[in-house]
Design an enzyme around this catalytic site. Structure first.
Site, mmCIF file in Angstrom:
data_model
loop_
_atom_site.group_PDB
_atom_site.id
_atom_site.type_symbol
_atom_site.label_atom_id
_atom_site.label_comp_id
_atom_site.label_asym_id
_atom_site.label_seq_id
_atom_site.Cartn_x
_atom_site.Cartn_y
_atom_site.Cartn_z
ATOM 1 N N ASP A 16 3.405 -2.074 -6.416
ATOM 2 C CA ASP A 16 4.693 -2.516 -5.901
ATOM 3 C C ASP A 16 5.773 -1.536 -6.363
ATOM 4 O OD1 ASP A 16 6.209 -4.761 -4.591
ATOM 5 O OD2 ASP A 16 7.179 -4.803 -6.551
ATOM 6 N N GLU A 30 3.864 1.502 -2.593
ATOM 7 C CA GLU A 30 5.099 1.636 -1.825
ATOM 8 C C GLU A 30 5.853 2.872 -2.315
ATOM 9 O OE1 GLU A 30 6.698 -2.759 -0.796
ATOM 10 O OE2 GLU A 30 6.690 -2.278 -2.927
#
Length: 604
Positions: free
Chosen positions: A315, A344
């Site tokens: 994340d 990400e």
């Protein structure tokens, strides 16, 4: 004045990285039947206490003063079988931010009663099933949330909302569905122990080495291992969505393990002493600090070695410094070169660190999520009423770039891109189409969905599906449902039968991807050699993928008009079609039509 004084206190109490000793000693509760060594790193403390309990909460504990060592560690050995013992630490020192009255969960605890409760000494002996052996180019990721997947009563699960529910057989909402669909990699939304009392997606992580007890019936460690084992027995790898970039253990307002043991060390601070907040969640984990980086690497190895996990999705990976990313990739691929590492490539705000952005993953063995491809297909995620190629044939060149594995955009290899149209964030694809194509009929929007799946699952790179995408999952238009509970987030299993034709479409595409290696190139050279673009009308994309006798013609019409495309010379058979037909030299594509042809010699 008070605010300035507080900032000054914070500034002078932030420990300089270079001034602190580091340790290579094993940390945590190190169990043997004869004795358990409890060891923690707290170099700025003047005293650290170990608290042991027989009960998960309450009760009077045994308290032991731990011994300090030059590497900044403190330890204490209990000479008996401590399996199942509950324990905490407390720390005090000259720094006014120490709070010795607070008992802290061991950051290395392998199990805990709760994120703010007590650690548990573990000695689980569950044997691990060997992981399925296939390379990254063969992976098809299916993102799922443990609770959402099985909590619908129509799932008929005996373990609703639990780890074991994901691998049940003989139910609509379990392993049978995944096997029928044909995916080979599940990505679990965060399952490390997270904060909060109610419903949550787990992105407020707190304890990184302990599986979330709320997803287990009795023993989270054993049940998580049994779940991974069952996935492995059926050829499915398990990727964990992990949140090492920020923590729910607030730094100043509530005492957490990191801040409680070494105040000021584990989080990034601005020159005035306040916290950086590139996560949008109040803090950033200081991955560049030696013992913070060590913790992250130790934790990842723990999940791979002790649980058999097959990879990680990070994340907000843009908050990890590049040296940490390089070490993560190198060390994990030493354990298994096929471990999947992705994340990400962005942040949620300003940060002082040069982290993982699109393009910086080149050559590292790391894949990043391809929002360029996503937005070209469905429209800009930040402008939900604007269409893309699926709705209106727009952004064809950007779609073609994605269909090349983004090797002419930000990737050195197609294995550096995770291709997706839908994930847990933002609108589901079905809800997005309702916003960006409001005047279209339901049948037209289904055609758009199928068109998107066809492009996604025939493109180089690592394809990614959101759970329920294969039967038009809706969240009622909610684009940020992290705290909305079961009514919005659970998979509605009657939709599987209601949209059986869509499910069969996805299933057929996954079979095609397995059967045709030309759709799974691993290098940029293979992509270039195997791809030839066809001359097509506006709003239509066509190409030939060919490698040896494996040849496919791919035709995609993004418009709401019929289009005609000249076919390459050859003998063709249809692998998949939607609103399309063909003759020897010509194909007709209906609105949002799809036509995938192969040569008879290429059929298995």
């Amino acid at each position: 004045m008070l605010k300035n004084l507080l900032a000054l206190i914070l500034l002078v109490t932030i420990p300089a990285i270079a001034s602190l000793p580091t340790s290579t000693q094993p940390l945590g509760a190190l169990y043997t039947p004869a004795a358990t060594v409890f060891r923690v790193w707290a170099p700025t403390a003047s005293q650290v206490m170990l608290h042991g309990y027989r009960l998960p909460q309450g009760g009077k504990g045994e308290v032991h003063a731990m011994a300090r060592h030059p590497d900044g560690t403190w330890d204490y050995t209990i000479h008996r079988d401590c399996r199942g013992l509950y324990y905490t630490f407390s720390a005090s020192g000259a720094n006014p931010r120490f709070r010795p009255q607070d008992e802290l969960v061991d950051p290395y605890a392998e199990a805990a009663t709760a994120w703010n409760g007590r650690g548990i000494v573990m000695a689980d002996r569950t044997a691990l099933v060997p992981r399925p052996d296939f390379p990254a180019q063969d992976a098809v990721i299916y993102e799922m949330h443990v609770r959402d997947f099985t909590v619908d009563p129509a799932a008929r699960s005996h373990h609703p909302g639990k780890f074991l529910g994901l691998v049940e057989r003989g139910t609509p909402g379990g392993l049978d569905h995944l096997l029928a669909l044909g995916i080979n990699t599940v990505q679990l939304m965060p399952v490390q122990t997270f904060a909060g009392r109610g419903y949550g997606w787990g992105y407020d992580a707190a304890l990184y080495n302990a599986p979330e007890a709320r997803y287990a019936e009795t023993d989270a460690v054993r049940e998580f291992k049994e779940m991974v084992n069952d996935f492995h027995r059926h050829g499915i790898r398990v990727v964990m969505d992990v949140v090492y970039t920020h923590t729910a253990q607030e730094v100043y307002d509530r005492q957490g393990s990191f801040e409680g043991l070494v105040p000021g060390y584990y989080f990034r601070h601005k020159p005035g002493g306040s916290l950086w907040n590139g996560s949008g969640c109040g803090n950033e984990f200081r991955s560049e600090a030696p013992m913070a980086r060590r913790f992250l690497l130790d934790s990842l190895r723990h999940w791979v070695v002790d649980y058999g996990v097959d990879g990680f999705r990070f994340d907000l990976m843009g908050l990890l410094d590049m040296e940490t990313v390089r070490q993560v990739a190198a060390e994990l691929h030493t354990l298994d070169p096929n471990l999947l590492i992705c994340g990400e490539p962005w942040t949620a705000g300003d940060t002082p660190v040069r982290g993982m952005a699109k393009g910086r993953q080149r050559g590292l063995g790391v894949a990043v999520f391809n929002d360029h491809f996503r937005d070209a297909l469905r429209g800009d995620v930040f402008h939900p009423k604007e269409p893309g190629f699926l709705e209106a044939g727009l952004a064809a060149e950007a779609v073609q770039a994605g269909m090349m594995g983004s090797i002419d955009d930000f990737c050195d290899s197609p294995l550096e891109t995770v291709n997706y149209i839908e994930c847990h964030d933002n609108h589901t694809l079905w809800d997005r189409l309702a916003l960006s194509a409001p005047d279209s009929s339901e049948a037209d929007r289904i055609a758009m969905d199928k068109l998107g799946a066809a492009i996604l699952l025939t493109s180089p790179g690592i394809p990614f599906l959101g759970s329920g995408q294969e039967f038009l999952r809706s969240k009622g238009g909610d684009d940020n449902s992290y705290d909305k509970g079961d009514s919005v987030n659970m998979i509605h299993w009657p939709d599987q039968a209601r949209h059986a034709d869509v499910f069969e479409w996805y299933r057929t595409l996954l079979r095609l991807r397995r059967e045709h290696p030309v759709l799974r190139p691993s290098t940029a050279a293979q992509v270039r050699l195997s791809t030839r673009w066809l001359k097509t009308p506006a709003q239509v994309i066509g190409c030939v993928r060919s490698k040896g006798s494996d040849t496919l013609v791919l035709l995609f019409n993004g418009s709401d008009q019929e289009k005609t495309v000249a076919l390459p010379t050859g003998s063709w058979v249809a692998e998949l079609k939607q609103a399309s037909s063909w003759q020897t030299r010509e194909a007709r594509l209906g609105p949002h039509g799809v036509l995938i042809l192969s040569q008879p010699s290429a059929l298995p």
